[in-house]
Scaffold this motif. Structure first.
Motif, PDB file in Angstrom:
ATOM      1  N   VAL A 178       0.971  -1.286   0.104  1.00  7.30           N
ATOM      2  CA  VAL A 178      -0.208  -0.074   0.115  1.00  7.30           C
ATOM      3  C   VAL A 178       0.788   1.231  -0.004  1.00  7.30           C
ATOM      4  O   VAL A 178       0.574   2.041  -0.586  1.00  7.30           O
ATOM      5  N   GLY A 179       2.161   1.254   0.753  1.00  9.33           N
ATOM      6  CA  GLY A 179       3.193   2.296   0.985  1.00  9.33           C
ATOM      7  C   GLY A 179       3.393   2.533  -0.625  1.00  9.33           C
ATOM      8  O   GLY A 179       3.681   3.784  -0.983  1.00  9.33           O
ATOM      9  N   GLY A 180       3.887   1.444  -1.259  1.00 11.42           N
ATOM     10  CA  GLY A 180       4.335   1.722  -2.486  1.00 11.42           C
ATOM     11  C   GLY A 180       3.424   2.360  -3.557  1.00 11.42           C
ATOM     12  O   GLY A 180       3.794   3.187  -4.254  1.00 11.42           O
ATOM     13  N   HIS A 181       2.145   1.660  -3.472  1.00 11.62           N
ATOM     14  CA  HIS A 181       1.284   2.657  -4.517  1.00 11.62           C
ATOM     15  C   HIS A 181       0.830   3.837  -4.022  1.00 11.62           C
ATOM     16  O   HIS A 181       0.777   4.778  -4.933  1.00 11.62           O
ATOM     17  N   LEU A 182       0.825   4.145  -2.839  1.00 13.32           N
ATOM     18  CA  LEU A 182       0.806   5.711  -2.397  1.00 13.32           C
ATOM     19  C   LEU A 182       2.023   6.509  -2.843  1.00 13.32           C
ATOM     20  O   LEU A 182       1.658   7.728  -3.159  1.00 13.32           O
ATOM     21  N   ALA A 183       3.217   5.892  -2.518  1.00  7.27           N
ATOM     22  CA  ALA A 183       4.256   6.714  -3.211  1.00  7.27           C
ATOM     23  C   ALA A 183       4.350   6.797  -4.721  1.00  7.27           C
ATOM     24  O   ALA A 183       4.512   7.946  -5.125  1.00  7.27           O
ATOM     25  N   SER A 184       3.458   5.919  -5.481  1.00  7.84           N
ATOM     26  CA  SER A 184       3.167   6.274  -6.876  1.00  7.84           C
ATOM     27  C   SER A 184       2.369   7.601  -7.093  1.00  7.84           C
ATOM     28  O   SER A 184       2.727   8.498  -7.864  1.00  7.84           O
ATOM     29  N   ALA A 185       1.437   7.507  -6.085  1.00  2.34           N
ATOM     30  CA  ALA A 185       0.201   8.605  -6.293  1.00  2.34           C
ATOM     31  C   ALA A 185       1.048  10.107  -5.906  1.00  2.34           C
ATOM     32  O   ALA A 185       0.821  11.085  -6.537  1.00  2.34           O
ATOM     33  N   VAL A 186       1.782  10.003  -4.632  1.00  5.20           N
ATOM     34  CA  VAL A 186       2.663  11.154  -4.492  1.00  5.20           C
ATOM     35  C   VAL A 186       3.682  11.614  -5.550  1.00  5.20           C
ATOM     36  O   VAL A 186       3.824  12.687  -5.715  1.00  5.20           O
ATOM     37  N   GLN A 187       4.186  10.599  -6.169  1.00  7.41           N
ATOM     38  CA  GLN A 187       5.281  10.781  -7.436  1.00  7.41           C
ATOM     39  C   GLN A 187       4.511  11.460  -8.356  1.00  7.41           C
ATOM     40  O   GLN A 187       4.946  12.614  -9.016  1.00  7.41           O
ATOM     41  N   LEU A 188       3.450  10.913  -8.622  1.00  9.69           N
ATOM     42  CA  LEU A 188       2.599  11.577  -9.780  1.00  9.69           C
ATOM     43  C   LEU A 188       2.143  13.104  -9.516  1.00  9.69           C
ATOM     44  O   LEU A 188       2.147  13.800 -10.281  1.00  9.69           O
ATOM     45  N   LEU A 189       1.788  13.166  -8.178  1.00  5.28           N
ATOM     46  CA  LEU A 189       1.209  14.731  -7.991  1.00  5.28           C
ATOM     47  C   LEU A 189       2.603  15.534  -7.857  1.00  5.28           C
ATOM     48  O   LEU A 189       2.543  16.696  -8.376  1.00  5.28           O
ATOM     49  N   GLY A 190       3.764  15.114  -7.401  1.00  2.24           N
ATOM     50  CA  GLY A 190       4.904  15.914  -7.115  1.00  2.24           C
ATOM     51  C   GLY A 190       5.275  16.239  -8.899  1.00  2.24           C
ATOM     52  O   GLY A 190       5.964  17.196  -8.823  1.00  2.24           O
ATOM     53  N   LEU A 191       5.473  15.076  -9.519  1.00  2.00           N
ATOM     54  CA  LEU A 191       6.071  15.589 -10.963  1.00  2.00           C
ATOM     55  C   LEU A 191       4.864  16.286 -11.671  1.00  2.00           C
ATOM     56  O   LEU A 191       5.487  17.111 -12.783  1.00  2.00           O
ATOM     57  N   ALA A 192       3.695  16.110 -11.579  1.00  2.00           N
ATOM     58  CA  ALA A 192       2.615  16.874 -12.232  1.00  2.00           C
ATOM     59  C   ALA A 192       2.566  18.240 -11.886  1.00  2.00           C
ATOM     60  O   ALA A 192       2.387  19.426 -12.631  1.00  2.00           O
ATOM     61  N   PHE A 193       2.834  18.683 -10.544  1.00  2.00           N
ATOM     62  CA  PHE A 193       2.387  20.111 -10.018  1.00  2.00           C
ATOM     63  C   PHE A 193       3.572  20.599  -9.101  1.00  2.00           C
ATOM     64  O   PHE A 193       3.404  21.789  -8.814  1.00  2.00           O
ATOM     65  N   ASP A 194       4.362  19.803  -8.762  1.00  2.00           N
ATOM     66  CA  ASP A 194       5.766  19.972  -7.959  1.00  2.00           C
ATOM     67  C   ASP A 194       5.126  20.847  -6.774  1.00  2.00           C
ATOM     68  O   ASP A 194       5.689  22.123  -6.535  1.00  2.00           O
ATOM     69  N   PRO A 195       4.112  20.520  -5.963  1.00  2.00           N
ATOM     70  CA  PRO A 195       3.609  21.328  -4.755  1.00  2.00           C
ATOM     71  C   PRO A 195       4.732  21.362  -3.746  1.00  2.00           C
ATOM     72  O   PRO A 195       5.425  20.236  -3.350  1.00  2.00           O
ATOM     73  N   ARG A 196       4.631  22.506  -2.720  1.00  2.00           N
ATOM     74  CA  ARG A 196       5.620  22.432  -1.737  1.00  2.00           C
ATOM     75  C   ARG A 196       5.166  21.371  -0.756  1.00  2.00           C
ATOM     76  O   ARG A 196       6.226  20.929  -0.202  1.00  2.00           O
ATOM     77  N   ARG A 197       3.956  21.206  -0.466  1.00  2.00           N
ATOM     78  CA  ARG A 197       3.491  19.992   0.112  1.00  2.00           C
ATOM     79  C   ARG A 197       2.688  19.181  -0.254  1.00  2.00           C
ATOM     80  O   ARG A 197       1.827  19.622  -1.119  1.00  2.00           O
ATOM     81  N   ILE A 198       2.752  17.944   0.272  1.00  2.00           N
ATOM     82  CA  ILE A 198       1.674  16.872  -0.121  1.00  2.00           C
ATOM     83  C   ILE A 198       1.053  16.225   1.319  1.00  2.00           C
ATOM     84  O   ILE A 198       2.041  15.487   1.830  1.00  2.00           O
ATOM     85  N   VAL A 199       0.085  16.739   1.312  1.00  2.00           N
ATOM     86  CA  VAL A 199      -0.784  16.339   2.636  1.00  2.00           C
ATOM     87  C   VAL A 199      -1.623  15.020   2.433  1.00  2.00           C
ATOM     88  O   VAL A 199      -2.255  14.711   1.381  1.00  2.00           O
ATOM     89  N   LEU A 200      -1.217  13.908   3.425  1.00  2.00           N
ATOM     90  CA  LEU A 200      -2.113  12.982   3.201  1.00  2.00           C
ATOM     91  C   LEU A 200      -3.019  12.952   4.057  1.00  2.00           C
ATOM     92  O   LEU A 200      -2.915  13.384   5.131  1.00  2.00           O
ATOM     93  N   GLY A 201      -4.427  12.589   3.499  1.00  2.00           N
ATOM     94  CA  GLY A 201      -5.556  12.561   4.634  1.00  2.00           C
ATOM     95  C   GLY A 201      -6.653  11.656   4.241  1.00  2.00           C
ATOM     96  O   GLY A 201      -6.419  10.949   3.415  1.00  2.00           O
ATOM     97  N   GLY A 202      -7.875  11.930   4.926  1.00  2.00           N
ATOM     98  CA  GLY A 202      -8.719  10.724   4.527  1.00  2.00           C
ATOM     99  C   GLY A 202      -8.880   9.657   5.517  1.00  2.00           C
ATOM    100  O   GLY A 202      -7.733   9.300   6.366  1.00  2.00           O
ATOM    101  N   GLY A 203      -9.749   8.798   5.629  1.00  2.00           N
ATOM    102  CA  GLY A 203      -9.919   7.892   6.790  1.00  2.00           C
ATOM    103  C   GLY A 203      -8.860   6.914   6.633  1.00  2.00           C
ATOM    104  O   GLY A 203      -8.333   6.245   8.003  1.00  2.00           O
ATOM    105  N   VAL A 204      -8.375   6.527   5.497  1.00  2.00           N
ATOM    106  CA  VAL A 204      -7.273   5.449   5.498  1.00  2.00           C
ATOM    107  C   VAL A 204      -6.103   6.061   6.399  1.00  2.00           C
ATOM    108  O   VAL A 204      -5.324   5.161   6.957  1.00  2.00           O
ATOM    109  N   VAL A 205      -5.717   7.275   6.347  1.00  2.00           N
ATOM    110  CA  VAL A 205      -4.604   7.894   6.903  1.00  2.00           C
ATOM    111  C   VAL A 205      -4.796   7.983   8.358  1.00  2.00           C
ATOM    112  O   VAL A 205      -3.717   8.456   9.209  1.00  2.00           O
ATOM    113  N   GLU A 206      -5.947   7.794   8.988  1.00  2.00           N
ATOM    114  CA  GLU A 206      -6.214   7.867  10.356  1.00  2.00           C
ATOM    115  C   GLU A 206      -5.352   6.815  11.147  1.00  2.00           C
ATOM    116  O   GLU A 206      -5.336   6.776  12.263  1.00  2.00           O
ATOM    117  N   ALA A 207      -4.760   5.791  10.117  1.00  2.00           N
ATOM    118  CA  ALA A 207      -3.867   4.706  10.673  1.00  2.00           C
ATOM    119  C   ALA A 207      -2.544   5.395  11.134  1.00  2.00           C
ATOM    120  O   ALA A 207      -1.784   4.897  12.083  1.00  2.00           O
TER     121      ALA A 207
END
Ligand SMILES: [Zn+2]
Length: 313
Positions: A224-253
């Motif tokens: 799951v961490g690897g797949h989420l890393a791919s999502a973060v990588q996608l957002l990072g490469l597409a938009f280069d945002p200063r921060r990437i906030v992980l949220g939602g019910g799954v992240v309550e873990a």
């Protein structure tokens, strides 16, 4: 001027009253009542009543209300469609006008993940916010606040990355593709790999088992961490945002889940110079568990009137 924000999720609703300077004055948490648009409207009105009572004010003292919902939202028209988890599908539901008619308060409806991105930007502070908010719950999507502005795209679909295919041989997704991000890392997707006892949040259960040394849990968490890393990588490469906030019910873990994402990103950064330079692991933020970014952002969008697109007639 005080305003209210509601974040109506599939199971729970969080609501806040926000003061003049963005300070949260009162908070309410209720189980969501849904099934059809009229029930959702009644639920929104009841939530506002409970919220006003908690704050010791009359509902009529609220200058505006923002309602965040998981669906396709036309803020200009105040309409919501395809909010399947709330029993809203088919014809667009004019929720903005209905809540306004019931309360007399100017009301806007907004997409819940867009609202959470705005709320996260406010909660993190600083000028000219620049972030992507990756929401991982029953669904998966991102909200974007770039160069200080909420970006919703030309048709409001910006950030719908849950249906980007990560693994073409992966499990089928209700959208018709296979191996979508959502089919791999959403709460229901994790539950297929790691069934938790009834009533226990699946990601929290998975993380506890992994921390306790369970081998299967450890391997599912890393995946799951690897797949989420791919999502973060996608957002990072597409938009280069200063921060990437992980949220939602799954992240309550909590942090072990975020650490699994950071570990996967760090491994890629060691072998791919481009990713090493971007240092995406360092950009990941998890908000405190008592933060309510969706409700806070809905309130702030209500205050700003979203460039005069308020649904009130
Ligand atoms: Zn899909």
């Amino acid at each position: 001027m005080i305003v209210a924000g509601l974040d109506i999720g599939g199971t729970k609703t969080l609501a806040v009253i926000v003061g003049e300077h963005g300070d949260v004055l009162a908070t309410t948490r209720l189980a969501t009542q849904s099934g059809d648009p009229s029930i959702v409207v009644e639920h929104a009105v009841a939530t506002l009543d409970a919220l006003a009572e908690a704050a010791g004010i009359e509902v009529g003292h609220l200058a505006a209300v923002g309602v965040g919902l998981p669906g396709i939202v036309d803020t200009l028209r105040g309409e919501v469609r395809h909010a399947v988890n709330l029993g809203i599908d088919g014809l667009p539901a004019p929720l903005g006008r209905a809540v306004h008619d019931a309360t007399g308060i100017p009301t806007i409806v907004v997409n819940d993940v867009d609202a959470a991105a705005v709320g996260a930007a406010a909660l993190l502070g600083g000028s000219q916010p620049d972030l992507a908010y990756l929401s991982i719950g029953t669904g998966v999507a991102a909200g974007l606040v770039l160069d200080g502005r909420l970006r919703r795209g030309s048709s409001g679909a910006a950030g719908e990355i849950g249906h980007i295919v990560i693994d073409p041989t992966g499990p089928p997704c209700p959208c018709g593709q296979r191996g979508c991000l959502e089919a791999l890392v959403s709460g229901p997707a994790i539950a297929r790999r790691w069934p938790a006892p009834v009533g226990q949040p699946v990601a929290t259960h998975l993380v506890s088992a992994a921390v306790a040394g369970d081998e299967t849990a450890t391997s599912v968490l890393a995946e799951v961490g690897g797949h989420l890393a791919s999502a973060v990588q996608l957002l990072g490469l597409a938009f280069d945002p200063r921060r990437i906030v992980l949220g939602g019910g799954v992240v309550e873990a909590g942090e072990p889940l975020a650490d699994a994402v950071r570990t996967a990103l760090a491994a890629r950064a060691r072998t791919v110079p481009l990713l090493g330079e971007l240092d995406l692991a360092e950009r990941i933020v998890v908000l405190p568990s008592d933060a309510a970014p969706g409700a806070t952002g809905a309130a702030m969008l209500a205050r700003s009137g979203l460039d005069a697109t308020a649904a009130a007639p």
